[in-house]
Design a protein around this motif. Structure first.
Motif, mmCIF file in Angstrom:
data_model
loop_
_atom_site.group_PDB
_atom_site.id
_atom_site.type_symbol
_atom_site.label_atom_id
_atom_site.label_comp_id
_atom_site.label_asym_id
_atom_site.label_seq_id
_atom_site.Cartn_x
_atom_site.Cartn_y
_atom_site.Cartn_z
ATOM 1 N N ARG A 1 0.864 -1.176 0.000
ATOM 2 C CA ARG A 1 0.000 0.000 0.000
ATOM 3 C C ARG A 1 0.901 1.226 0.000
ATOM 4 N N SER A 2 0.542 2.190 -0.856
ATOM 5 C CA SER A 2 1.338 3.416 -0.858
ATOM 6 C C SER A 2 1.067 4.168 0.433
ATOM 7 N N SER B 1 -8.723 6.369 1.474
ATOM 8 C CA SER B 1 -9.463 5.113 1.465
ATOM 9 C C SER B 1 -9.611 4.570 0.043
ATOM 10 N N ALA B 2 -9.966 5.439 -0.882
ATOM 11 C CA ALA B 2 -10.109 5.003 -2.276
ATOM 12 C C ALA B 2 -8.771 4.514 -2.821
ATOM 13 N N ARG B 3 -7.709 5.242 -2.508
ATOM 14 C CA ARG B 3 -6.389 4.834 -2.973
ATOM 15 C C ARG B 3 -5.944 3.523 -2.337
ATOM 16 N N ALA B 4 -6.323 3.294 -1.091
ATOM 17 C CA ALA B 4 -5.990 2.025 -0.430
ATOM 18 C C ALA B 4 -6.676 0.863 -1.162
ATOM 19 N N THR B 5 -7.906 1.076 -1.572
ATOM 20 C CA THR B 5 -8.623 0.047 -2.340
ATOM 21 C C THR B 5 -7.900 -0.216 -3.656
ATOM 22 N N ILE B 6 -7.492 0.851 -4.333
ATOM 23 C CA ILE B 6 -6.744 0.703 -5.592
ATOM 24 C C ILE B 6 -5.452 -0.064 -5.341
ATOM 25 N N ALA C 1 -2.226 -4.958 -6.023
ATOM 26 C CA ALA C 1 -1.496 -6.092 -5.443
ATOM 27 C C ALA C 1 -2.106 -7.413 -5.917
ATOM 28 N N ALA C 2 -3.429 -7.483 -5.936
ATOM 29 C CA ALA C 2 -4.097 -8.698 -6.405
ATOM 30 C C ALA C 2 -3.772 -8.958 -7.870
ATOM 31 N N LEU C 3 -3.766 -7.901 -8.687
ATOM 32 C CA LEU C 3 -3.430 -8.063 -10.104
ATOM 33 C C LEU C 3 -2.019 -8.617 -10.288
ATOM 34 N N VAL C 4 -1.075 -8.112 -9.519
ATOM 35 C CA VAL C 4 0.304 -8.596 -9.620
ATOM 36 C C VAL C 4 0.356 -10.081 -9.270
ATOM 37 N N HIS C 5 -0.329 -10.475 -8.202
ATOM 38 C CA HIS C 5 -0.324 -11.883 -7.804
ATOM 39 C C HIS C 5 -1.032 -12.751 -8.842
ATOM 40 N N LEU C 6 -2.115 -12.267 -9.403
ATOM 41 C CA LEU C 6 -2.824 -13.015 -10.447
ATOM 42 C C LEU C 6 -1.957 -13.174 -11.694
ATOM 43 N N LEU C 7 -1.281 -12.117 -12.090
ATOM 44 C CA LEU C 7 -0.399 -12.209 -13.252
ATOM 45 C C LEU C 7 0.747 -13.180 -13.003
#
Length: 117
Positions: free
Chosen positions: A9-10, A22-27, A32-38
């Motif tokens: 998280r930034s 809060s919105a940025r934390a969600t992003i 992070a999920a995208l990196v793990h999925l890739l």
């Protein structure tokens, strides 16, 4: 599991409004999920590359790629995502996968096993 601060998280300055943080934390979580999925996707495609090399199949499968583009475009439309973007994203990934498959085939032809590299 220990994590390094700032990786998942930034770190937003305190003067950033709470709603924006809060919105940025969600992003950040989604990124992070995208990196793990890739990473998982590429682990699977590496296995496919090894199988293709063992079966002397070409690194690229244009028919499957065409079907995948159509499927991803339809999924994107259903999800409210620009299908042109989804297609560009898939093509970017597929180009990298093909490059990996070419490397695996070359390594096999040279008598080395890239799985252990």
């Amino acid at each position: 599991m220990t994590t390094t601060p700032g990786i998942h998280r930034s770190n937003e300055p305190e003067d950033v409004p709470a709603a924006l943080r809060s919105a940025r934390a969600t992003i950040d979580n989604i990124d992070a999920a995208l990196v793990h999925l890739l990473a998982e996707r590429f682990r699977c495609t590496q296995q496919v590359g090894v199988m293709k090399a063992e079966l002397d199949l070409p690194p690229s499968d244009p028919g499957r790629e065409e079907r995948q583009v159509a499927r991803l475009r339809a999924l994107a439309e259903e999800a409210g995502l620009d299908p042109v973007f989804a297609e560009k994203f898939l093509k970017f990934i597929v180009e990298e996968v093909i490059r990996h498959h070419e490397d695996i085939a070359e390594a096999r032809a040279a008598g080395t096993d890239r799985r252990n590299a």
